[in-house]
Design a protein around this motif. Sequence first.
Motif, PDB file in Angstrom:
ATOM      1  N   PRO A  83       0.797  -1.234   0.000  1.00 14.09           N
ATOM      2  CA  PRO A  83       0.000   0.000   0.000  1.00 14.09           C
ATOM      3  C   PRO A  83       0.829   1.284   0.000  1.00 14.09           C
ATOM      4  O   PRO A  83       0.277   2.367   0.189  1.00 14.09           O
ATOM      5  N   GLN A  84       2.148   1.178  -0.205  1.00 15.77           N
ATOM      6  CA  GLN A  84       2.971   2.390  -0.167  1.00 15.77           C
ATOM      7  C   GLN A  84       2.742   3.261  -1.399  1.00 15.77           C
ATOM      8  O   GLN A  84       2.763   4.488  -1.306  1.00 15.77           O
ATOM      9  N   ASN A  85       2.579   2.656  -2.569  1.00 17.90           N
ATOM     10  CA  ASN A  85       2.168   3.381  -3.782  1.00 17.90           C
ATOM     11  C   ASN A  85       2.974   4.652  -4.043  1.00 17.90           C
ATOM     12  O   ASN A  85       2.518   5.759  -3.752  1.00 17.90           O
ATOM     13  N   PRO A  86       4.172   4.536  -4.600  1.00 17.18           N
ATOM     14  CA  PRO A  86       4.977   5.735  -4.849  1.00 17.18           C
ATOM     15  C   PRO A  86       4.299   6.688  -5.832  1.00 17.18           C
ATOM     16  O   PRO A  86       3.528   6.275  -6.693  1.00 17.18           O
ATOM     17  N   VAL A  87       4.614   7.968  -5.688  1.00 14.87           N
ATOM     18  CA  VAL A  87       4.122   8.991  -6.606  1.00 14.87           C
ATOM     19  C   VAL A  87       5.134   9.144  -7.736  1.00 14.87           C
ATOM     20  O   VAL A  87       6.320   9.352  -7.497  1.00 14.87           O
ATOM     21  N   SER A  88       4.681   9.025  -8.961  1.00 18.19           N
ATOM     22  CA  SER A  88       5.573   9.134 -10.111  1.00 18.19           C
ATOM     23  C   SER A  88       6.077  10.566 -10.263  1.00 18.19           C
ATOM     24  O   SER A  88       5.400  11.529  -9.903  1.00 18.19           O
ATOM     25  N   HIS A  89       7.272  10.703 -10.811  1.00 17.61           N
ATOM     26  CA  HIS A  89       7.801  12.034 -11.121  1.00 17.61           C
ATOM     27  C   HIS A  89       7.572  12.394 -12.589  1.00 17.61           C
ATOM     28  O   HIS A  89       8.050  13.427 -13.056  1.00 17.61           O
ATOM     29  N   TRP A  90       6.823  11.560 -13.307  1.00 20.06           N
ATOM     30  CA  TRP A  90       6.549  11.812 -14.722  1.00 20.06           C
ATOM     31  C   TRP A  90       5.388  12.784 -14.894  1.00 20.06           C
ATOM     32  O   TRP A  90       4.391  12.719 -14.184  1.00 20.06           O
ATOM     33  N   SER A  91       5.527  13.635 -15.904  1.00 21.60           N
ATOM     34  CA  SER A  91       4.504  14.631 -16.186  1.00 21.60           C
ATOM     35  C   SER A  91       3.408  14.061 -17.086  1.00 21.60           C
ATOM     36  O   SER A  91       3.673  13.280 -17.993  1.00 21.60           O
ATOM     37  N   ARG A  92       2.193  14.488 -16.848  1.00 19.65           N
ATOM     38  CA  ARG A  92       1.071  14.081 -17.705  1.00 19.65           C
ATOM     39  C   ARG A  92       1.075  14.813 -19.041  1.00 19.65           C
ATOM     40  O   ARG A  92       0.316  14.446 -19.936  1.00 19.65           O
ATOM     41  N   PHE A  93       1.888  15.843 -19.188  1.00 15.27           N
ATOM     42  CA  PHE A  93       1.896  16.579 -20.452  1.00 15.27           C
ATOM     43  C   PHE A  93       2.254  15.672 -21.633  1.00 15.27           C
ATOM     44  O   PHE A  93       1.800  15.901 -22.749  1.00 15.27           O
ATOM     45  N   ILE A  94       3.055  14.657 -21.394  1.00 18.41           N
ATOM     46  CA  ILE A  94       3.393  13.707 -22.456  1.00 18.41           C
ATOM     47  C   ILE A  94       2.170  12.884 -22.841  1.00 18.41           C
ATOM     48  O   ILE A  94       1.975  12.528 -24.008  1.00 18.41           O
ATOM     49  N   GLU A  95       1.339  12.558 -21.863  1.00 16.29           N
ATOM     50  CA  GLU A  95       0.196  11.690 -22.120  1.00 16.29           C
ATOM     51  C   GLU A  95      -0.958  12.407 -22.814  1.00 16.29           C
ATOM     52  O   GLU A  95      -1.791  11.767 -23.461  1.00 16.29           O
ATOM     53  N   LEU A  96      -0.999  13.724 -22.704  1.00 20.33           N
ATOM     54  CA  LEU A  96      -2.113  14.485 -23.260  1.00 20.33           C
ATOM     55  C   LEU A  96      -2.265  14.293 -24.777  1.00 20.33           C
ATOM     56  O   LEU A  96      -3.358  13.943 -25.243  1.00 20.33           O
ATOM     57  N   PRO A  97      -1.232  14.496 -25.594  1.00 18.47           N
ATOM     58  CA  PRO A  97      -1.418  14.306 -27.038  1.00 18.47           C
ATOM     59  C   PRO A  97      -1.667  12.850 -27.420  1.00 18.47           C
ATOM     60  O   PRO A  97      -2.415  12.582 -28.365  1.00 18.47           O
ATOM     61  N   ILE A  98      -1.063  11.910 -26.690  1.00 23.05           N
ATOM     62  CA  ILE A  98      -1.280  10.494 -27.014  1.00 23.05           C
ATOM     63  C   ILE A  98      -2.726  10.117 -26.727  1.00 23.05           C
ATOM     64  O   ILE A  98      -3.370   9.404 -27.517  1.00 23.05           O
ATOM     65  N   ALA A  99      -3.250  10.605 -25.608  1.00 23.48           N
ATOM     66  CA  ALA A  99      -4.660  10.339 -25.293  1.00 23.48           C
ATOM     67  C   ALA A  99      -5.568  10.933 -26.361  1.00 23.48           C
ATOM     68  O   ALA A  99      -6.572  10.316 -26.760  1.00 23.48           O
ATOM     69  N   GLY A 100      -5.244  12.127 -26.833  1.00 20.97           N
ATOM     70  CA  GLY A 100      -6.042  12.740 -27.892  1.00 20.97           C
ATOM     71  C   GLY A 100      -6.053  11.904 -29.154  1.00 20.97           C
ATOM     72  O   GLY A 100      -7.109  11.717 -29.791  1.00 20.97           O
ATOM     73  N   LEU A 101      -4.895  11.370 -29.529  1.00 16.91           N
ATOM     74  CA  LEU A 101      -4.825  10.504 -30.710  1.00 16.91           C
ATOM     75  C   LEU A 101      -5.665   9.244 -30.513  1.00 16.91           C
ATOM     76  O   LEU A 101      -6.370   8.801 -31.428  1.00 16.91           O
ATOM     77  N   ILE A 102      -5.575   8.655 -29.333  1.00 18.34           N
ATOM     78  CA  ILE A 102      -6.339   7.431 -29.069  1.00 18.34           C
ATOM     79  C   ILE A 102      -7.838   7.696 -29.189  1.00 18.34           C
ATOM     80  O   ILE A 102      -8.579   6.914 -29.813  1.00 18.34           O
ATOM     81  N   LEU A 103      -8.297   8.786 -28.609  1.00 16.98           N
ATOM     82  CA  LEU A 103      -9.730   9.100 -28.672  1.00 16.98           C
ATOM     83  C   LEU A 103     -10.178   9.336 -30.114  1.00 16.98           C
ATOM     84  O   LEU A 103     -11.278   8.918 -30.500  1.00 16.98           O
ATOM     85  N   LEU A 104      -9.360  10.000 -30.907  1.00 18.76           N
ATOM     86  CA  LEU A 104      -9.705  10.221 -32.312  1.00 18.76           C
ATOM     87  C   LEU A 104      -9.742   8.902 -33.079  1.00 18.76           C
ATOM     88  O   LEU A 104     -10.658   8.652 -33.878  1.00 18.76           O
ATOM     89  N   LEU A 105      -8.776   8.043 -32.829  1.00 25.53           N
ATOM     90  CA  LEU A 105      -8.697   6.782 -33.556  1.00 25.53           C
ATOM     91  C   LEU A 105      -9.818   5.825 -33.157  1.00 25.53           C
ATOM     92  O   LEU A 105     -10.227   4.970 -33.950  1.00 25.53           O
ATOM     93  N   ARG A 106     -10.318   5.946 -31.926  1.00 27.42           N
ATOM     94  CA  ARG A 106     -11.406   5.063 -31.484  1.00 27.42           C
ATOM     95  C   ARG A 106     -12.680   5.275 -32.296  1.00 27.42           C
ATOM     96  O   ARG A 106     -13.574   4.423 -32.276  1.00 27.42           O
ATOM     97  N   VAL A 107     -12.768   6.377 -32.994  1.00 29.33           N
ATOM     98  CA  VAL A 107     -13.936   6.631 -33.837  1.00 29.33           C
ATOM     99  C   VAL A 107     -14.000   5.629 -34.992  1.00 29.33           C
ATOM    100  O   VAL A 107     -15.079   5.258 -35.449  1.00 29.33           O
ATOM    101  N   VAL A 108     -12.831   5.150 -35.437  1.00 27.27           N
ATOM    102  CA  VAL A 108     -12.795   4.288 -36.620  1.00 27.27           C
ATOM    103  C   VAL A 108     -12.291   2.877 -36.350  1.00 27.27           C
ATOM    104  O   VAL A 108     -12.501   1.981 -37.165  1.00 27.27           O
ATOM    105  N   VAL A 109     -11.583   2.654 -35.205  1.00 27.69           N
ATOM    106  CA  VAL A 109     -11.070   1.315 -34.908  1.00 27.69           C
ATOM    107  C   VAL A 109     -11.370   0.970 -33.456  1.00 27.69           C
ATOM    108  O   VAL A 109     -11.784   1.835 -32.669  1.00 27.69           O
ATOM    109  N   ASP A 110     -11.162  -0.279 -33.078  1.00 29.99           N
ATOM    110  CA  ASP A 110     -11.422  -0.710 -31.711  1.00 29.99           C
ATOM    111  C   ASP A 110     -10.386  -0.103 -30.770  1.00 29.99           C
ATOM    112  O   ASP A 110      -9.305   0.331 -31.195  1.00 29.99           O
ATOM    113  N   PRO A 111     -10.670  -0.052 -29.465  1.00 25.11           N
ATOM    114  CA  PRO A 111      -9.773   0.622 -28.523  1.00 25.11           C
ATOM    115  C   PRO A 111      -8.340   0.089 -28.509  1.00 25.11           C
ATOM    116  O   PRO A 111      -7.396   0.877 -28.424  1.00 25.11           O
TER     117      PRO A 111
END
Length: 613
Positions: A83-111
């Motif tokens: 239950p210690q669950n460390p906090v990552s030092h990675w920024s979510r700014f990297i994940e923002l554009p990738i998430a956007g691409l995934i959501l756009l692609l889900r319109v035409v292909v499976d997740p």
Amino acid sequence: MTSAGSTLPEIPDVARKSDRGVLLLAWLLALALIALQVHPIAVATIRQGILFDGDDIMRLVQLREWMSGQGWTDVTQYRLNPPQNPVSHWSRFIELPIAGLILLLRVVVDPTTAERIATVLWPSLLLAGFVASLLAIAERLVRPVALVAGAAILALNPALLFQFVPGRIDHHGVQMLLMLTSAALTARAIFSGSRGAAIAAGVCCSLSLAIGLATVPLVGVISAAFAIAWIAGGEARRGPVATYGASLAIATLSVFLASVPPQRWFLATADSLSLPWLWLAIGGGGLLVALALFASPGTPLRRSIYAGAVGTFIGAIFATLWPAALTGPYADMDPLVRAFWLAGVGEAQPLPLLVQRDPPQFLYLLALPLIGWLGLALAAIREGRKEPRFVLLFAMATVALAITLDQMRGAPLAAMFGFFGWLYLIDRAAAAGQRSVRAALASTAAAALLFMAALPFGWHGLAAAISPQAPSERASCKNPSDMAEFANVPPGLVLAPPRLGPMILATTGHDVLAAPYHRNNAGNRTAILALGGTPEAALQIIEERGVRYVAMCLGDPDLDRLGSRTEDALIERLRADRPPEWLSPIQETGPIRTWRVEIGRADIGRADTGPSS
């Protein structure tokens, strides 16, 4: 634009219209050559979900958790060492554009397909921008023949490109592009007086700091370039210098407030944007503004005294209030974890140690940046007055090499800036043949030899001659299908070597004790003690922590170090297919082996941990 009283020349846009066509040709040539090489990797990523390395896999895990409802500012790893669950030092700014691409692609292909295509598309978009930026900067510095040669050098050099291959969704490629763009914008702001470029340079530097602190020294070079321009130019440079300082301060504060929760605002960390680094960026940027607006009149000597005093003040406050920030992210790492995990992480090793341990790898990674650095040194000396961009690039390359001396993770940055030194050498060799036919032949031969020397093939052969090594026979554990059987058993806590942790998290519903990240110090130590200890010692840890499964990758390079720690170590028993009686096999074929803990089953379960609401 410069004022009439400026003593600094405005750098003209020397690129001819005809060269724009050469630039486009070079860009297309480079992308075509790169596409031929990375096509198999892209296919494997889309068909099988194979990513580049464990950091990319862990990035995907963090991305999925955010897209599944975990908070934007909550980067706690709830499935890592509960239950210690460390906090990552990675920024979510990297994940923002990738998430956007995934959501756009889900319109035409499976997740699943959308996710896999996004992990190919994102680094490909970065790569296209990276190649375009490199060549656009080079177009100002060398003639078309060297530019085309540069396209081929770029396309055939893994040392320049491996951070952009399909499946590489970690932050390194983004930071390379941000630093390259910052250098180009800085040159435009200083030498052409563009305030828009100064604003953009400050934003790029701030984003890079938010993503990771590895580029702090390079941001320092950018800031120093603006300070030096102010010292030399005074009133003529006050506009872009003040604009950059304000942009750096405001953008850094903005990305900090947008990505860090209030309860962590006053923490000081050595591995992520926090109070000490805010001081450097906001304080330094603000004082640049003050100097430019109120201390520009006078002589360069007077301005240099002001700038030196201000720089000393900022540095003294930083060192006095946050001395721990200067020790780096690994200062508090447990010695056991350092010896049995970090010692095997190549990118975290200093350059001298790499030279000693692995000369072929040294030549492969450092031939391009080292010789390129020498080329930039020559360019800065010979051309610096009429083309100061060479001086800026030389400074960036020098600092990138200094980073590499401390940690090999700086090598791609050093190669990126060293690239321009190679192009200068090729350009000068080609230009030397204008006096006679004999000179033309000699210069052509010299340019051709330099071009060949910039490619990795010869260095590979030389490396093999210096230190021949047998090809590695270690099995790869990057294919998610290798985890299919293990993913079908009920979720539980898994004891495995750190390198396997991200793959388990990404392909199963299990939790893990260990993963290759320095903030998981306690979980990694526990896993090392258990796997590297005797079966009896391991069993005690397993019962205490509620471990339900044990797993390992046969190709894990850390297994030898783990097994050498204790005679009759648990990991050696598992490698020899002699598990203790309290382990029953789940997966006995393929590169990944897994076992179920059979004792105290009623007491061994998965901790009820998860994202807080």
